[in-house]
Scaffold this motif. Structure first.
Motif, mmCIF file in Angstrom:
data_model
loop_
_atom_site.group_PDB
_atom_site.id
_atom_site.type_symbol
_atom_site.label_atom_id
_atom_site.label_comp_id
_atom_site.label_asym_id
_atom_site.label_seq_id
_atom_site.Cartn_x
_atom_site.Cartn_y
_atom_site.Cartn_z
ATOM 1 N N UNK A 169 30.993 26.264 41.589
ATOM 2 C CA UNK A 169 32.054 26.378 42.586
ATOM 3 C C UNK A 169 33.381 26.743 41.953
ATOM 4 N N UNK A 170 33.641 26.231 40.739
ATOM 5 C CA UNK A 170 34.905 26.544 40.071
ATOM 6 C C UNK A 170 35.025 28.051 39.826
ATOM 7 N N UNK A 171 33.942 28.679 39.339
ATOM 8 C CA UNK A 171 33.991 30.127 39.104
ATOM 9 C C UNK A 171 34.049 30.912 40.415
ATOM 10 N N UNK A 172 33.424 30.393 41.457
ATOM 11 C CA UNK A 172 33.550 31.045 42.759
ATOM 12 C C UNK A 172 35.015 31.084 43.200
ATOM 13 N N UNK A 173 35.688 29.939 43.058
ATOM 14 C CA UNK A 173 37.102 29.879 43.453
ATOM 15 C C UNK A 173 37.952 30.822 42.607
ATOM 16 N N UNK A 174 37.680 30.864 41.318
ATOM 17 C CA UNK A 174 38.453 31.748 40.439
ATOM 18 C C UNK A 174 38.209 33.208 40.815
ATOM 19 N N UNK A 175 36.971 33.539 41.167
ATOM 20 C CA UNK A 175 36.678 34.894 41.611
ATOM 21 C C UNK A 175 37.415 35.234 42.902
ATOM 22 N N UNK A 176 37.509 34.269 43.819
ATOM 23 C CA UNK A 176 38.257 34.491 45.059
ATOM 24 C C UNK A 176 39.711 34.831 44.770
ATOM 25 N N UNK A 177 40.281 34.113 43.808
ATOM 26 C CA UNK A 177 41.695 34.342 43.469
ATOM 27 C C UNK A 177 41.886 35.736 42.892
ATOM 28 N N UNK A 178 41.012 36.144 41.977
ATOM 29 C CA UNK A 178 41.120 37.491 41.396
ATOM 30 C C UNK A 178 40.936 38.554 42.481
ATOM 31 N N UNK A 179 40.033 38.295 43.410
ATOM 32 C CA UNK A 179 39.834 39.245 44.495
ATOM 33 C C UNK A 179 41.068 39.379 45.361
ATOM 34 N N UNK B 214 26.510 30.788 49.207
ATOM 35 C CA UNK B 214 27.917 31.141 48.989
ATOM 36 C C UNK B 214 28.065 32.145 47.853
ATOM 37 N N UNK B 215 27.316 31.899 46.762
ATOM 38 C CA UNK B 215 27.398 32.813 45.618
ATOM 39 C C UNK B 215 26.870 34.194 46.006
ATOM 40 N N UNK B 216 25.723 34.230 46.680
ATOM 41 C CA UNK B 216 25.142 35.508 47.091
ATOM 42 C C UNK B 216 26.056 36.235 48.070
ATOM 43 N N UNK B 217 26.681 35.477 48.972
ATOM 44 C CA UNK B 217 27.602 36.079 49.943
ATOM 45 C C UNK B 217 28.790 36.724 49.240
ATOM 46 N N UNK C 286 33.065 39.551 37.842
ATOM 47 C CA UNK C 286 32.731 38.831 36.612
ATOM 48 C C UNK C 286 32.554 37.336 36.884
ATOM 49 N N UNK C 287 33.524 36.750 37.588
ATOM 50 C CA UNK C 287 33.473 35.311 37.902
ATOM 51 C C UNK C 287 32.298 34.983 38.814
ATOM 52 N N UNK C 288 32.042 35.845 39.797
ATOM 53 C CA UNK C 288 30.918 35.598 40.695
ATOM 54 C C UNK C 288 29.596 35.661 39.938
ATOM 55 N N UNK C 289 29.467 36.603 38.982
ATOM 56 C CA UNK C 289 28.238 36.688 38.196
ATOM 57 C C UNK C 289 28.098 35.455 37.293
ATOM 58 N N UNK C 290 29.219 34.969 36.787
ATOM 59 C CA UNK C 290 29.193 33.736 35.988
ATOM 60 C C UNK C 290 28.675 32.582 36.838
ATOM 61 N N UNK C 291 29.145 32.508 38.067
ATOM 62 C CA UNK C 291 28.706 31.471 38.993
ATOM 63 C C UNK C 291 27.216 31.601 39.281
ATOM 64 N N UNK C 292 26.746 32.844 39.491
ATOM 65 C CA UNK C 292 25.334 33.090 39.769
ATOM 66 C C UNK C 292 24.470 32.634 38.600
ATOM 67 N N UNK C 293 24.961 32.852 37.387
ATOM 68 C CA UNK C 293 24.207 32.460 36.198
ATOM 69 C C UNK C 293 24.092 30.959 36.020
#
Length: 743
Positions: A618-628, A658-661, A638-645
C-alpha cells in the motif's frame, strides 16, 4: 327484442379499437370483469357499472340506452325463507364513503363472487387497520343485485369475544325468518345448510378469528356466496379465493388523505402530505386518523402533524382520534398471544426497521433458529409480522412502535439490554469473520482477538460474508447506536466492518458507525482501541466530505491525532497502517506535499516490518499515486510495479485489485494490451472477494482501455457492468461519469 349484453359489449369495444384490458382501465374495472360480461358469465351488472362502460366506450344516447336495456335484470319472484312473505334481509352497513384505490383487489373479488357455478368464498386478509372490512363492504354493495334473496352481515368479533358458531347460524337464519335451530351441533349445522340450500344470498363474515369459526357458516349449494375478513390467512377453507391486502401505494395513500382533508389542502402541501402518509406506514386506518385530526384543526399545517409523527416512540399517541386509535387496534391482535409469545413480540420491537432474518430473530429472542421461525410464523398468522421471502420477515413500522411500547412494559432493563447485545455480538462476529477472509494478513486482523469471530455463521469467502452483511446492513448500522449496547462491542463492531464498508461504499452508514465507536471508545476503552476508533472515524469524515458534504480537515485532524497515539504506544504496525491511511486521505483532498511526506515515512517504515510486504504494497501504491498526480508517469509505473512485486498469494488478495487497477490505468497510454489484461484480472479478483466498489472501478477503467483501443462493443459492455455496480454502492460520481460515456 333486447340484444345479448355480452355480444353488444364486445361489438362496441371492437368498434372503439380497445382491448379488454384497455376498456377495463378506462372504466375502472378489472379485465376479468370485462371478460365475464362478454362471455355471458355475468349478465346483469350493476347500473353504475353499465354507466361507466358506456362512458368509457363513448356511446351515443341511443347506444347507451340499448346497453342499459341489455344489462337490465328481468323481474322475477323473490324467494322467501318461510314462504310467508318474509322480506329478504338487507343487512349491509352503509357503503364506505371514503373508498379509494384497491381497484385490482376489488375487481378480483367481484369477478370471483359473480362467476357462474360453485359457491364462491372470498377471504380478505391482512394486518389490523389495512382496510379489510372497507373493501368487503364496497364489493358487497357492488354485487348486491346478484343475490336477490338477501345480504347478511355478521361481525364475528374474532379479536374480542369470538361469536359462537351456533349463535352465528341462528342470527343468519333469524334474518331469513327461521327461528328454530336444533341444540345438537351436528344437527344444527345440517339444519343450517338445508335452510340455506337453493337461496341466492351473500354472507359477509367480518372479523373472523380463524377458519374453524366460519367453516360451518359457509353456504353449501350454488347460488350463494360469502366474503370473509380476517387478520389470519384462511388457508384451510376449501376452495377459498384469498386476497391479502398490503398497505396502500403512495398515490392511493395520498388520495385517501385527500378524501378527508380535501384535494386543495393536500395539493398545497403535497411533499409534506407524502411524508405524513409515509410516517403513517401508508396504513389506511392511520391515514384516516391523521386526516381527521388535521380536518379538526384547520390551523395546523400538514407539516406540523408530520413533525409530531417523526418521534417514533410517541407516534401511536398521535394516531388517536376520539375512541379510535391504531394502538387499540393492534392490541386486539397482540392480546391473543400467550405470555411467552407476547414477550417475543415485544422483543422484536427492540430492533429498528428493515427485514428480519430467522438467525437474527433467534439471537434477539435467545432461542434456536427452528424455535425463532416457529415464533415468527405464529406472529405472521395474526398479521403482526409479514413473511417476505423464505427465511425473512418484516414488521410494519407502526406495529414495531407498538411492540417497542410493549417491550418497555413486559421486559425489564436487563432483558432488553441482553437482547440487543446478543444482536451486536452476532454482527461483530460476522464483521470479523469477513475481515479474516478478506484480509488475513492485515494489521486489523492481527490486532483483534480470534474469539471475536466466534458465533458467526459459516462463510467460505469474504464475498459470502459481505452479502450477509449487506442483507442486514440497516440493522448493523442501527445496533451501533442502540442504547444499552456495550461500548466495547460497538468499537469491535466498527473496526471489524472496515473492509465491508470500504468494499461496498456505504459511506454514510460507515460515518454513523465509526462516530458511535469513537464516542464509545472515549468512555474507557484501551488506548489502542481509542486510536483505532479515532483513525476510522477520521477516514469516514473525509470520505463523507468528498462524496457528499463536510470539512475534510476535521477528519485529517483525527487521523493526525491517531498517528501520535499509535506512536506513543510504540506500535510500528499500527503506525504504518495509519501512515498509509493519512497518505491516501491527503492525496484524495489534493495536498500532495503532505501526502509525499507521509508516503515516504510509510515506505521507510515498511522496510523494517516483517508483515509479508503488507504495508509496503500500500505504501508504494500511495507513492505511485503522488507521482502520477505530479505528472511523473515513469516513476508512477515504477512504484506500482514495486507494489505488484510485493504481493503474496493468500496474503494480499484484498490489495491485488487495487494494484491491478492502478497499474492497468497507468499503462493505458503506453501498453494498452497489458492494461486490458491487468484490468480484466482486477475486475475478476474484486468480484471473487466481494469488493463491489473495486470491481466497479476496474470495469470503468477497462471500458476506457477498450475505448482507447477502438473496441466500442467491449467498452460498452464493461461500462454497463460498472454502471450497475456503481449504482449498487451509491457511487454517484462514477455513475455520472459513465453515463457521459455511454449516452
Amino acid at each position: 327484442m333486447e340484444r345479448d349484453l355480452g355480444g353488444l359489449l364486445r361489438e362496441h369495444r371492437l368498434a372503439a379499437g380497445l382491448t379488454q384490458e384497455a376498456l377495463a382501465g378506462n372504466a375502472g374495472l378489472s379485465p376479468q370483469a370485462i371478460g365475464a360480461l362478454e362471455r355471458g358469465d355475468r349478465r346483469h351488472p350493476h347500473r353504475h357499472t353499465t354507466t361507466r362502460l358506456a362512458e368509457a366506450l363513448g356511446l351515443t344516447d341511443e347506444q347507451r340506452a340499448e346497453l342499459v336495456a341489455a344489462a337490465r335484470r328481468v323481474s322475477r319472484p323473490r324467494r322467501t325463507p318461510d314462504r310467508q312473505g318474509h322480506p329478504p334481509p338487507r343487512q349491509l352497513p352503509a357503503p364506505p364513503s371514503r373508498f379509494t384505490g384497491r381497484k385490482a383487489e376489488a375487481g378480483a373479488v367481484v369477478s370471483e363472487l359473480t362467476r357462474p357455478g360453485g359457491v364462491p368464498v372470498c377471504a380478505v386478509t391482512g394486518m389490523a387497520g389495512v382496510g379489510k372490512t372497507t373493501l368487503a363492504l364496497h364489493v358487497a354493495h357492488h354485487v348486491s343485485d346478484h343475490f336477490p334473496d338477501g345480504q347478511v352481515y355478521l361481525d364475528l368479533r374474532g379479536y374480542d369475544r369470538p361469536l359462537d358458531t351456533r349463535v352465528a347460524m341462528s342470527l343468519v337464519l333469524h334474518a331469513v325468518g327461521i327461528r328454530d335451530l336444533p341444540d345438537d351441533g351436528f344437527a344444527s349445522a345440517a339444519a343450517y345448510r338445508s335452510a340455506m340450500a337453493g337461496r341466492r344470498m351473500l354472507l359477509i363474515l367480518d372479523n373472523a378469528a380463524n377458519s374453524q369459526q366460519v367453516a360451518d357458516l359457509l353456504p353449501g349449494t350454488p347460488g350463494s356466496a360469502a366474503i370473509v375478513t380476517s387478520r389470519r390467512a384462511m388457508d384451510s377453507l376449501p376452495h377459498v379465493f384469498q386476497v391479502r391486502l398490503d398497505v396502500l401505494p403512495l398515490d392511493e395513500a395520498l388520495d385517501l388523505l385527500a378524501t378527508v382533508l380535501g384535494q386543495e389542502r393536500v395539493a398545497a402541501e403535497y411533499g409534506e402530505a407524502g411524508f405524513l402518509v409515509s410516517l403513517c406506514g401508508r396504513l389506511p386506518l392511520a391515514i384516516q386518523i391523521a386526516g381527521a385530526r388535521l380536518a379538526g384543526r384547520p390551523q395546523w399545517p400538514i407539516e406540523h402533524l408530520a413533525e409530531r409523527l417523526t418521534d417514533e416512540y410517541h407516534r401511536l399517541d398521535e394516531l388517536q382520534f376520539d375512541d379510535v386509535g391504531v394502538r387499540a387496534c393492534f392490541a386486539m391482535s397482540s392480546n391473543l398471544l400467550d405470555e411467552g409469545q407476547r414477550l417475543q413480540y415485544a422483543a422484536l420491537g427492540l430492533l429498528g426497521p428493515g427485514k428480519l432474518s430467522v438467525l437474527l430473530a433467534a439471537r434477539l429472542l435467545d432461542v434456536s433458529e427452528n424455535d425463532a421461525e416457529a415464533a415468527l410464523e405464529r406472529l405472521t398468522d395474526l398479521a403482526l409480522v409479514e413473511a417476505v421471502t423464505p427465511g425473512w420477515y418484516r414488521m410494519h413500522d407502526l406495529l414495531r412502535a407498538h411492540a417497542w411500547e410493549q417491550a418497555q412494559v413486559l421486559l425489564d432493563d436487563a432483558a432488553r439490554t441482553a437482547a440487543v447485545n446478543r444482536v451486536a455480538e452476532l454482527f461483530t462476529a460476522v464483521a470479523w469473520r469477513s475481515s479474516v477472509l478478506y484480509s488475513p494478513a492485515s494489521y486489523r486482523v492481527t490486532w483483534a482477538e480470534s474469539s471475536w469471530a466466534d458465533g458467526s455463521p459459516r462463510f467460505d469467502t469474504s464475498a459470502e460474508a459481505f452479502t450477509w452483511l449487506d442483507e442486514h446492513r440497516h440493522h448493523v448500522s442501527e445496533i451501533a447506536t442502540t442504547d444499552g449496547v456495550a461500548d466495547q462491542l460497538v468499537v469491535r463492531l466498527s473496526v471489524g466492518l472496515f473492509s465491508f464498508y470500504l468494499g461496498r461504499g456505504h459511506m454514510l452508514e460507515w460515518h454513523v458507525v465509526t462516530g458511535a465507536a469513537h464516542s464509545a471508545a472515549q468512555r474507557g476503552a484501551s488506548p489502542d482501541a481509542v486510536a483505532m476508533a479515532r483513525m476510522d472515524h477520521g477516514m469516514a469524515i473525509v470520505d463523507l466530505a468528498i462524496t457528499w458534504e463536510g470539512d475534510p480537515e476535521l477528519g485529517l485532524a483525527q487521523l493526525r491525532q491517531s498517528l501520535e497515539e499509535f506512536r506513543a504506544l510504540s506500535d510500528p504496525y499500527a503506525e504504518a497502517a495509519c501512515l498509509i491511511n493519512i497518505t491516501d486521505t491527503n492525496i484524495r483532498v489534493g495536498d500532495l506535499v503532505a501526502a509525499q511526506e507521509y508516503a515516504e515515512a510509510g515506505v521507510s517504515l515498511s522496510r523494517e516490518l516483517s508483515d509479508n510486504g503488507q504495508t509496503g504494497v500500500t505504501a508504494y501504491l500511495n507513492l505511485g499515486d503522488i507521482h502520477g498526480r505530479a505528472g511523473d508517469h515513469e516513476r508512477q509505473v515504477e512504484c506500482y510495479r514495486e507494489s505488484l512485486g510485493l504481493l503474496r498469494p493468500g496474503c494480499h488478495e484484498q490489495l491485488r485489485p487495487q494494484v491491478l487497477l492502478k497499474l492497468g490505468s497507468a499503462l493505458r497510454r503506453t501498453d494498452r494490451h497489458q492494461a486490458v489484461e491487468l484490468l480484466t484480472r482486477g475486475a475478476v479478483v474484486s468480484e471473487e472477494i466481494g469488493d463491489l466498489a473495486g470491481q466497479a472501478a476496474c470495469l470503468e477503467e477497462l471500458g476506457r482501455a477498450h475505448l482507447d483501443a477502438g473496441s466500442g462493443s467491449a467498452a460498452h459492455s464493461a461500462l454497463l457492468r460498472s454502471l450497475r455496480l456503481a449504482r449498487q454502492v451509491n457511487d454517484g460520481r462514477r455513475v455520472a461519469r459513465i453515463r457521459q460515456f455511454i449516452a
